[in-house]
Design a protein around this motif. Structure first.
Motif, mmCIF file in Angstrom:
data_model
loop_
_atom_site.group_PDB
_atom_site.id
_atom_site.type_symbol
_atom_site.label_atom_id
_atom_site.label_comp_id
_atom_site.label_asym_id
_atom_site.label_seq_id
_atom_site.Cartn_x
_atom_site.Cartn_y
_atom_site.Cartn_z
ATOM 1 N N LYS A 152 34.616 45.877 31.323
ATOM 2 C CA LYS A 152 34.638 44.963 32.471
ATOM 3 C C LYS A 152 34.754 45.682 33.816
ATOM 4 C CE LYS A 152 36.203 40.588 30.504
ATOM 5 N NZ LYS A 152 37.139 39.464 30.684
ATOM 6 N N ALA A 153 34.532 46.986 33.826
ATOM 7 C CA ALA A 153 34.451 47.690 35.107
ATOM 8 C C ALA A 153 33.085 47.412 35.716
ATOM 9 C CB ALA A 153 34.650 49.188 34.914
ATOM 10 N N GLY A 156 39.605 39.700 34.878
ATOM 11 C CA GLY A 156 39.767 41.008 34.254
ATOM 12 C C GLY A 156 38.784 42.047 34.761
ATOM 13 N N VAL A 157 37.962 41.674 35.729
ATOM 14 C CA VAL A 157 36.962 42.590 36.277
ATOM 15 C C VAL A 157 37.620 43.570 37.244
ATOM 16 C CG1 VAL A 157 34.921 42.737 37.762
ATOM 17 C CG2 VAL A 157 35.076 40.964 36.010
ATOM 18 N N ARG A 158 37.228 44.836 37.138
ATOM 19 C CA ARG A 158 37.729 45.863 38.060
ATOM 20 C C ARG A 158 36.554 46.393 38.868
ATOM 21 N NH1 ARG A 158 39.611 49.673 33.821
ATOM 22 N NH2 ARG A 158 38.226 48.362 32.579
ATOM 23 N N LYS A 214 35.235 46.407 48.658
ATOM 24 C CA LYS A 214 35.899 46.139 47.387
ATOM 25 C C LYS A 214 36.697 44.843 47.462
ATOM 26 C CE LYS A 214 39.232 48.112 44.127
ATOM 27 N NZ LYS A 214 40.077 49.285 43.812
ATOM 28 N N ALA A 242 36.136 41.285 45.377
ATOM 29 C CA ALA A 242 37.213 40.835 44.489
ATOM 30 C C ALA A 242 37.663 39.420 44.829
ATOM 31 C CB ALA A 242 38.398 41.801 44.574
ATOM 32 N N HIS A 249 34.649 48.874 41.436
ATOM 33 C CA HIS A 249 34.552 50.228 41.993
ATOM 34 C C HIS A 249 33.426 50.186 43.020
ATOM 35 C CE1 HIS A 249 37.035 51.976 38.685
ATOM 36 N NE2 HIS A 249 36.479 51.003 38.001
#
Length: 227
Positions: free
Chosen positions: A111-112, A81-83, A69, A73, A85
């Motif tokens: 944006k996930a 703004g991207v999350r 992760k 990132a 998972h």
């Protein structure tokens, strides 16, 4: 970020044309000794990063399968703004995204991005299986839910263009779209895109779209026998 993350970020965004960053610059950026830099490099290598070391030139990130992760990132703009998972292994990133959408308001997942190092049930259109072994490629699903979706095919086309641009930028590959959801390189399919929607039947509209992107990059020993 801790020192290891700073080191990875620095190697991922080198200032030099050849991609090398000196050990001293890495030490200064991370606030540690050059010996500690070497130890962090070894940790990243064990995690899957391919880091070259050349005397009098320093270190260079040459690729590898460093899927975490944090490592993903670090490659994104801070204001994206991207999350993320992340899953070491999952049945399907599209399936997981749809599971999450069933439990919350669609806009909460806008944006996930669901990323997996491996998929056990990757799939394409018409329920076809998509081989997704660990170390073999990039497997992700993006949730788009900023407004009612009236042209879902446009999302698929946009994703295909993005994949082609990424393959050109990273590998100098002359990628081409086979309309509308496949990407080919040298006449061979390397990517499939599957866009699925969640429908609001009361309002008669698509509230969210899940854009699944699977890119096969490395021909692994775990490939399916029929490929």
């Amino acid at each position: 970020m801790d020192a290891k993350d700073i080191l990875l970020h620095t190697l991922s965004h080198p200032a030099s044309a050849d991609g090398f960053v000196s050990g001293q610059e890495l030490a200064d950026r991370c606030g540690v000794s050059r010996t500690s830099v070497w130890k962090y490099v070894e940790v990243l290598r064990r995690q899957g990063a391919l880091i070259e070391a050349v005397t009098n030139r320093g270190y260079r990130l040459a690729g590898g399968n460093l899927f975490t992760k944090d490592s993903i990132a670090l490659l994104l703009p801070k204001d994206s703004g991207v999350r993320i998972h992340f899953f070491p292994e999952i049945d399907s990133t599209n399936t997981e995204a749809k599971r999450r959408l069933s439990d919350c308001a669609p806009e909460a997942l806008h944006k996930a991005v669901f990323v997996a190092a491996a998929q056990t049930a990757g799939r394409g259109r018409m329920g076809r299986a998509f081989h997704s072994p660990e170390g073999g490629g990039v497997y992700l699903s993006i949730v788009y839910a900023s407004a009612p979706i009236t042209q879902p095919a446009r999302l698929t086309a946009t994703a295909a263009v993005g994949v082609c641009r990424a393959l050109q930028a990273v590998y100098s590959a002359n990628a081409k779209i086979k309309w509308v959801n496949d990407v080919f390189v040298n006449g061979k399919k390397v990517c499939g895109i599957l866009t699925e929607g969640t429908t609001n039947f009361e309002k008669g509209r698509i509230d969210a779209a899940v854009i699944g992107i699977v890119v096969n990059i490395v021909w692994t020993r775990r490939r399916s026998p029929e490929l």
